[in-house]
Design an enzyme around this catalytic site. Structure first.
Site, short mmCIF file in Angstrom:
data_model
loop_
_atom_site.label_atom_id
_atom_site.label_comp_id
_atom_site.label_asym_id
_atom_site.label_seq_id
_atom_site.Cartn_x
_atom_site.Cartn_y
_atom_site.Cartn_z
N LYS A 252 0.84 -1.32 -0.12
CA LYS A 252 -0.05 0.02 -0.01
C LYS A 252 0.86 1.24 -0.14
CE LYS A 252 -3.18 2.54 2.80
NZ LYS A 252 -4.17 2.48 4.08
N ASP A 257 -2.83 9.96 3.81
CA ASP A 257 -4.09 9.81 4.07
C ASP A 257 -5.03 10.82 4.88
OD1 ASP A 257 -6.57 8.22 4.25
OD2 ASP A 257 -5.81 6.70 5.47
N LYS A 264 -10.57 12.60 8.39
CA LYS A 264 -9.88 12.08 9.68
C LYS A 264 -9.75 13.16 10.79
CE LYS A 264 -6.79 8.44 8.29
NZ LYS A 264 -7.47 7.32 9.08
N ASP A 275 1.67 6.22 5.56
CA ASP A 275 0.62 5.32 5.00
C ASP A 275 1.00 4.54 3.85
OD1 ASP A 275 -1.86 4.05 5.72
OD2 ASP A 275 -3.05 5.48 4.54
N ASP A 334 -12.48 6.69 3.72
CA ASP A 334 -11.09 6.30 4.49
C ASP A 334 -10.66 5.07 4.42
OD1 ASP A 334 -9.08 7.24 6.14
OD2 ASP A 334 -10.19 7.45 8.02
N GLU A 336 -9.40 3.49 2.14
CA GLU A 336 -9.13 3.63 0.75
C GLU A 336 -7.92 2.71 0.28
OE1 GLU A 336 -7.81 5.05 3.37
OE2 GLU A 336 -5.70 4.75 2.90
N ARG A 338 -7.77 -0.58 0.92
CA ARG A 338 -8.18 -1.77 0.24
C ARG A 338 -8.32 -1.56 -1.19
NH1 ARG A 338 -12.43 -2.66 4.61
NH2 ARG A 338 -10.88 -1.28 5.51
#
Ligand code: BES
Ligand code: MN
Ligand code: ZN
Length: 488
Positions: A252, A257, A264, A275, A334, A336, A338
């Site tokens: 990833k 993020d 968030k 991230d 959020d 995201e 996956r």
């Protein structure tokens, strides 16, 4: 960076480290027998000092004996625990800290030191000496370590391997620590291109948003849509002669993020530059495998995107069409990670004919809820693969724990609109994220493993070989595992 060399056991170094073993049974901690004449002369004084300070000999415990003789200014008595690789790794890290402001350090090794102990010591010294600074850093740091009395072919190659592993970990930490102001998807891809250089056998290709659109990478495009700095898909290949197996590594690479439209709060956002820790680890491990010349074919795939908020951002209620045609309903922007991984998993299965697929991702906060700050969650339907990865992690000093892919929870990510929904409210957040990914692995689910490494990707303070900030989690596990594939 710190240089380590092997040398014969002689001389009176200004700063000398001596290994202390943890007692078995009732006896106290003892000085391990080393060949160095200067150490033999000090043996009696050291034994008395050990008793006076109550040295336990546990790995990483360190007491300094100041100026026992004119020439030797400090003797660092460092516990090595059971004297195994892990004990020496912890000892090496303790020495790097205790001698951080010395120009040089000598470490006397016991006569029978094996390559595993040597590798542990070198890894501990190197990994704990890591620093990340963007301002001017004028503090003096340890430059040179001399290892006394362990010159052998085996120890020299253990040292060389430790150096490659440490350099790969440094790269992953550097990338992950870098603030997102600089770290755009394109920046990340360029850094890997630079690191790969012109090494024969290595190939880098980068897809830009136009190419991603042309080929149908809808998840990567949706997540990257809110940012002024467009997404990329990085593909790094290591293709050595004589390789029999093809390993696909996926990481990833969300360079920041914010949560997107489902934004968030500040507290959850402030460290979200990390991230892309999964992408950093798989790229660095692949470059490390090339440096070690491991005879395993590797394709590393890093979907790179910045999850931001703007008029162009994707929204809750959208439906995304992934590579290969499966669709997902966006319930939470959020969730995201996956979405970008789904594209790449489907691509790997359809296009690359892998023998095994392993993905690493800072995927869910639930990883830390379930397993705490230091342990990744491991998922696989393949027991042998799961055992291999867990064993590699244990040997390398990175913890993971296998969690189940509970089929009953699949209904939590069901959707009326699309093939699957990207989030759920039913709890078990790390498991449902893994189940989501598995939907895109399709027929290859028996050769796939997923590591949710959200928690151990970062550490709040120095601990053993870890330095505050990015840990580079996964580099050591992957290299250990790949070494095993190469020899086994
Ligand atoms: N990047 C985060 C996960 C994360 C959290 C990594 C903390 C490292 C530390 C991920 O994209 C995320 O936001 N996950 C959500 C999923 C939820 C919306 C289904 C989470 O874990 O809350
Ligand atoms: Mn998120
Ligand atoms: Zn994320």
């Amino acid at each position: 960076v710190l240089a380590i060399r092997l040398s014969p056991a002689r001389g009176n170094p200004a700063v000398l480290a001596l290994p202390i073993a943890e007692p078995v049974g009732a006896a106290g901690a003892t000085l391990l027998p080393v060949d160095l004449p200067a150490a033999l002369a000090l043996a009696e004084e050291v034994e008395a000092f050990l008793a006076d300070v109550g040295h336990t000999g546990a790995a990483g415990v360190l007491h300094a004996l100041p100026r026992p003789v004119a020439k030797i200014r400090r003797v660092l008595l460092v516990g090595v625990g059971a004297g195994d690789e892990a004990g020496w790794r912890t000892a090496g890290a303790a020495l790097a800290r205790a001698a951080a402001h010395e120009p040089a350090l000598s470490v006397a090794l016991p006569l029978d030191t094996d390559p595993a102990a040597m590798r542990g010591l070198a890894e501990g010294l190197l990994l704990a000496s890591y620093r990340f600074r963007l301002g001017a850093d004028r503090t003096a740091t340890l430059r040179q370590v001399t290892v006394l009395g362990a010159q052998s072919v085996g120890n020299a190659s253990a040292l060389a391997a430790a150096r490659v592993i440490a350099e790969a970990t440094y790269l992953a930490r550097d990338l992950t620590n870098m603030p997102s102001l600089e770290k755009s998807p394109a920046w990340f891809a360029e850094r890997i291109e630079k690191a790969a250089g012109n090494r024969p056998g290595l190939r880098v290709s980068v897809r830009d948003p136009q190419q991603l659109a042309a080929e149908g990478f809808g998840g990567i495009l949706a997540v990257g849509a809110g940012s002024s700095r467009g997404p990329r898909l990085l593909e790094l290949g290591w293709r050595p002669r004589g390789a029999r197996r093809h390993v696909v590594l996926i990481g990833k690479g969300v360079t920041f993020d914010s949560g997107g439209i489902c934004i968030k709060p500040r507290d959850g956002m402030k460290l979200m530059r990390k991230d892309m820790g999964g992408a950093a680890a798989i790229c660095a491990a692949t470059l490390g495998a090339a440096a070690l010349n491991l005879p395993v074919r590797i394709t590393a795939l890093a979907p790179l995107a910045e999850n931001m908020v703007s008029g162009g951002a994707f929204r809750p209620g959208d439906v995304v069409r992934h590579y290969g045609g499966q669709t997902s309903e966006i319930l939470n922007t959020d969730a995201e990670g996956r979405l970008v991984l789904a594209d790449v998993l489907a691509y790997a299965v359809r296009r690359l004919r892998p023998d095994v697929i392993v993905d690493l991702a800072t995927l869910t906060g639930a990883n830390a809820v379930a397993l705490g700050k230091r342990t990744a969650a491991l998922y696989s339907d393949n027991d042998e693969l799961a055992d291999q990865l867990a064993a590699a992690g244990a040997a390398a000093g990175e913890k993971m724990w296998r969690l189940p892919l509970v089929d009953d929870y699949l209904e939590q990510i069901g959707s009326d609109l699309a093939d699957v929904a990207n989030s759920s409210e039913g709890g078990a957040g790390s498991i449902t994220a893994a189940l989501f990914l598995r939907e895109f692995v399709g027929s290859a689910r028996d050769i796939w493993a997923h590591l949710d490494m959200s928690a151990p990707a970062w550490v709040d303070g120095a601990d053993g070989e870890l330095v505050k900030g990015a840990t580079g989690w996964g580099v050591r596990t992957l290299l250990r595992w790949l070494e095993g594939l190469a020899t086994g």
